[in-house]
Design an enzyme around this catalytic site. Structure first.
Site, mmCIF file in Angstrom:
data_model
loop_
_atom_site.group_PDB
_atom_site.id
_atom_site.type_symbol
_atom_site.label_atom_id
_atom_site.label_comp_id
_atom_site.label_asym_id
_atom_site.label_seq_id
_atom_site.Cartn_x
_atom_site.Cartn_y
_atom_site.Cartn_z
ATOM 1 N N TYR A 76 84.685 55.229 79.717
ATOM 2 C CA TYR A 76 83.579 56.141 79.383
ATOM 3 C C TYR A 76 82.629 56.287 80.584
ATOM 4 O O TYR A 76 82.314 57.404 81.009
ATOM 5 C CB TYR A 76 82.800 55.633 78.160
ATOM 6 N N LYS A 123 81.586 59.652 83.391
ATOM 7 C CA LYS A 123 80.286 60.182 83.838
ATOM 8 C C LYS A 123 80.240 60.234 85.369
ATOM 9 O O LYS A 123 79.755 61.192 85.958
ATOM 10 C CB LYS A 123 79.141 59.326 83.283
ATOM 11 N N LYS A 125 81.819 59.255 73.297
ATOM 12 C CA LYS A 125 80.816 58.370 73.914
ATOM 13 C C LYS A 125 80.889 56.898 73.505
ATOM 14 O O LYS A 125 79.973 56.137 73.800
ATOM 15 C CB LYS A 125 79.425 58.916 73.632
ATOM 16 N N ARG A 172 66.184 47.336 77.996
ATOM 17 C CA ARG A 172 66.605 48.727 78.212
ATOM 18 C C ARG A 172 65.370 49.625 78.180
ATOM 19 O O ARG A 172 64.307 49.222 77.712
ATOM 20 C CB ARG A 172 67.564 49.195 77.093
ATOM 21 N N ARG A 198 77.336 39.220 74.655
ATOM 22 C CA ARG A 198 78.465 40.145 74.476
ATOM 23 C C ARG A 198 78.992 40.497 75.868
ATOM 24 O O ARG A 198 78.193 40.811 76.774
ATOM 25 C CB ARG A 198 77.955 41.399 73.765
ATOM 26 N N GLU A 199 80.285 40.467 76.009
ATOM 27 C CA GLU A 199 80.871 40.717 77.331
ATOM 28 C C GLU A 199 80.513 42.124 77.834
ATOM 29 O O GLU A 199 80.527 43.079 77.056
ATOM 30 C CB GLU A 199 82.392 40.580 77.239
ATOM 31 N N TYR A 231 70.599 59.858 81.516
ATOM 32 C CA TYR A 231 69.768 59.365 80.417
ATOM 33 C C TYR A 231 69.766 57.850 80.416
ATOM 34 O O TYR A 231 70.799 57.227 80.618
ATOM 35 C CB TYR A 231 70.311 59.779 79.040
ATOM 36 N N ASP A 267 80.797 73.422 69.098
ATOM 37 C CA ASP A 267 81.023 72.038 68.678
ATOM 38 C C ASP A 267 82.308 72.029 67.856
ATOM 39 O O ASP A 267 82.588 72.988 67.134
ATOM 40 C CB ASP A 267 79.841 71.526 67.839
ATOM 41 N N SER A 286 74.515 59.492 82.604
ATOM 42 C CA SER A 286 74.000 58.276 81.970
ATOM 43 C C SER A 286 73.584 57.260 83.021
ATOM 44 O O SER A 286 74.159 57.214 84.121
ATOM 45 C CB SER A 286 75.116 57.694 81.100
HETATM 46 N N1 LIG Z 1 73.397 58.799 72.995
HETATM 47 C C1 LIG Z 1 73.365 58.079 74.094
HETATM 48 O O1 LIG Z 1 73.004 56.902 74.051
HETATM 49 C C2 LIG Z 1 73.767 58.678 75.421
HETATM 50 C C3 LIG Z 1 73.379 58.035 76.612
HETATM 51 C C4 LIG Z 1 73.763 58.590 77.835
HETATM 52 C C5 LIG Z 1 74.538 59.750 77.864
HETATM 53 N N2 LIG Z 1 74.902 60.337 76.690
HETATM 54 C C6 LIG Z 1 75.727 61.551 76.747
HETATM 55 O O2 LIG Z 1 75.007 62.606 76.130
HETATM 56 C C7 LIG Z 1 75.913 63.505 75.501
HETATM 57 C C8 LIG Z 1 75.491 63.703 74.056
HETATM 58 O O3 LIG Z 1 75.434 62.449 73.404
HETATM 59 P P1 LIG Z 1 75.072 62.323 71.860
HETATM 60 O O4 LIG Z 1 74.521 60.956 71.676
HETATM 61 O O5 LIG Z 1 74.316 63.486 71.429
HETATM 62 O O6 LIG Z 1 76.555 62.327 71.248
HETATM 63 P P2 LIG Z 1 77.091 63.007 69.894
HETATM 64 O O7 LIG Z 1 78.450 62.437 69.662
HETATM 65 O O8 LIG Z 1 76.087 62.915 68.823
HETATM 66 O O9 LIG Z 1 77.226 64.538 70.336
HETATM 67 C C9 LIG Z 1 78.357 65.052 71.011
HETATM 68 C C10 LIG Z 1 78.823 66.287 70.272
HETATM 69 O O10 LIG Z 1 79.914 66.848 70.971
HETATM 70 C C11 LIG Z 1 80.914 67.232 70.040
HETATM 71 N N3 LIG Z 1 82.207 67.199 70.756
HETATM 72 C C12 LIG Z 1 82.847 66.124 71.265
HETATM 73 N N4 LIG Z 1 84.017 66.504 71.839
HETATM 74 C C13 LIG Z 1 84.102 67.858 71.693
HETATM 75 C C14 LIG Z 1 85.071 68.838 72.058
HETATM 76 N N5 LIG Z 1 86.212 68.506 72.664
HETATM 77 N N6 LIG Z 1 84.825 70.126 71.763
HETATM 78 C C15 LIG Z 1 83.675 70.489 71.120
HETATM 79 N N7 LIG Z 1 82.730 69.609 70.733
HETATM 80 C C16 LIG Z 1 82.945 68.299 71.017
HETATM 81 C C17 LIG Z 1 80.801 66.241 68.888
HETATM 82 O O11 LIG Z 1 81.289 66.742 67.659
HETATM 83 C C18 LIG Z 1 79.294 66.003 68.841
HETATM 84 O O12 LIG Z 1 78.649 66.893 67.942
HETATM 85 C C19 LIG Z 1 77.297 62.915 75.679
HETATM 86 O O13 LIG Z 1 77.885 63.519 76.806
HETATM 87 C C20 LIG Z 1 77.014 61.466 75.953
HETATM 88 O O14 LIG Z 1 78.043 60.857 76.705
HETATM 89 C C21 LIG Z 1 74.532 59.832 75.472
#
Ligand SMILES: NC(=O)c1ccc[n+]([C@@H]2O[C@H](COP(=O)([O-])OP(=O)(O)OC[C@H]3O[C@@H](n4cnc5c(N)ncnc54)[C@H](O)[C@@H]3O)[C@@H](O)[C@H]2O)c1
Length: 341
Positions: free
Chosen positions: A151, A155, A86, A233, A297-298, A179, A32, A126
């Site tokens: 974004y 995906k 994200k 949702r 919201r758009e 998800y 991370d 997603s």
């Molecule tokens: N939370 C949601 O609603 C949701 C829904 C669908 C998909 N997702 C996907 O699930 C995944 C995790 O989501 P989350 O909610 O836990 O997000 P989050 O932001 O809490 O976790 C992502 C982590 O990745 C790290 N990170 C980002 N870019 C990085 C890089 N270049 N190098 C190293 N670390 C990096 C961030 O510091 C963070 O800790 C993402 O891919 C997100 O797109 C999330």
């Protein structure tokens, strides 16, 4: 036990998944860059599982750094790739940042996995890939619609890159997990969602409003064609979601996958409206939430919830926790975070 790399393992979903992996005995290495998380999450994971995962602070955009990591950890058997940016709105303003962070890093990791004798790969996708689906509940066969944001596009493109790579790299097996809406926190409240700045998602906005950090929740539109007029949702408890990753990984590592690249929806199968989520919060917290109805919201889609048949029958995974469980854990987590800040 197999060594698994979890990228973004200190983030919201990643940290909960690391806990479940360690509970199942996997050896976990986290990468991370802390761009959207805190190093304190490592202590939370350790407090729950009694084991500190290996942690490498690395920005996955650093290609040489990724290569060096895999040279050092050439015994990795699988990768769960959460790391990504994200924020949908930010992605519209900064598309290149999103393509670089979400696509560039994916390519670097897959290039390294190609060199291994065998590799299992799980990708955080997603339900956004479906857009406003024509039929509800949404099955994995629903067409992928033109992405609404950079974004969302990352995906879709990410899934295509993995599918194309699996076709020509026989040692690589992959699953994209789509998800729906992850919410809640671990019941120990050692880990949870830690949004930086104004929350983009409904549940942290609700809990921050209830604790007095935000004045009120704006509900965007109550004139949609849904029973109470607000958007619907599929809210899935993050612990259920985390467990699905362990099941999906096990499927690949034991060779039970039917195709080299598979997709699964991860949701509860039940849609909840914004007002139902507010009511669930009020029920479990005993607090009245300050909210007001404002205009639409758009870009918001009206309704999205998963058909869970494939995940239930093929993966052998089902959700166990309810929306009330998620709201209660999110509320306890918010109270803990604020008491410490
Ligand atoms: N939370 C949601 O609603 C949701 C829904 C669908 C998909 N997702 C996907 O699930 C995944 C995790 O989501 P989350 O909610 O836990 O997000 P989050 O932001 O809490 O976790 C992502 C982590 O990745 C790290 N990170 C980002 N870019 C990085 C890089 N270049 N190098 C190293 N670390 C990096 C961030 O510091 C963070 O800790 C993402 O891919 C997100 O797109 C999330």
């Amino acid at each position: 036990m197999d060594k698994i790399l979890v990228t973004g393992g200190l983030g919201f979903i990643g940290s909960h998944t690391v806990v479940e992996l360690q509970n199942e005995g996997y050896e976990v290495v986290i990468i991370d860059d802390l761009s959207n998380s805190s190093i304190k999450v490592l202590d939370g994971i350790t407090a729950i599982t009694g084991k500190k995962p290996i942690f490498e602070k690395l920005d996955l955009k650093d290609k040489a750094g990724v290569e060096a990591f895999f040279k050092m950890h050439n015994d990795i058997k699988g990768v769960i790739h959460f790391a990504a940016s994200k924020a949908v709105g930010e992605s519209v303003q900064e598309p290149l940042l999103y393509y670089e962070n979400n696509i560039g890093t994916l390519v670097y990791i897959l290039k390294e996995l190609k060199k291994l004798p065998s590799a299992a790969f799980i990708f955080s996708s997603s339900c956004t890939v479906y857009g406003q689906a024509d039929e509800l509940p949404i099955t994995e066969n629903a067409p992928v619609k033109q992405a609404e944001s950079p974004y969302g596009n990352t995906k879709q493109i990410g899934e295509e890159i993995i599918r194309d790579t699996c076709k020509v790299v026989p040692s690589l097996n992959a699953i994209a997990l789509r998800y729906f809406n992850p919410v809640g926190a671990h019941e120990s409240v050692e880990i949870g969602e830690l949004p930086i700045g104004v929350p983009q998602n409904l549940v942290p906005f609700i809990t921050q409003t209830a604790i007095g950090l935000r004045q009120e929740l704006s509900v965007f539109g109550d004139d949609y064609p849904t029973p109470d007029g607000t958007c619907i949702r599929d809210y899935i408890h993050v612990v259920d979601l985390a467990k699905a990753h362990v099941v999906a990984l096990g499927r690949l590592l034991s060779g039970k996958n039917k195709e080299r690249y598979e997709t699964f929806n991860l949701g509860t199968g039940k849609g909840s409206s914004v007002l139902e989520v507010v009511q669930a919060f009020e029920r479990v917290s005993g607090k009245k939430l300050n909210y007001k109805i404002v205009g639409r919201r758009e870009g918001d889609i009206i309704s999205a919830y998963a058909d869970t048949t494939k995940a239930n029958e093929e993966l052998g995974w089902k959700t166990e926790l309810t929306l009330d469980d998620a709201m209660l854990s999110a509320w306890k987590w918010e109270q803990k975070v604020r008491s410490e800040s």
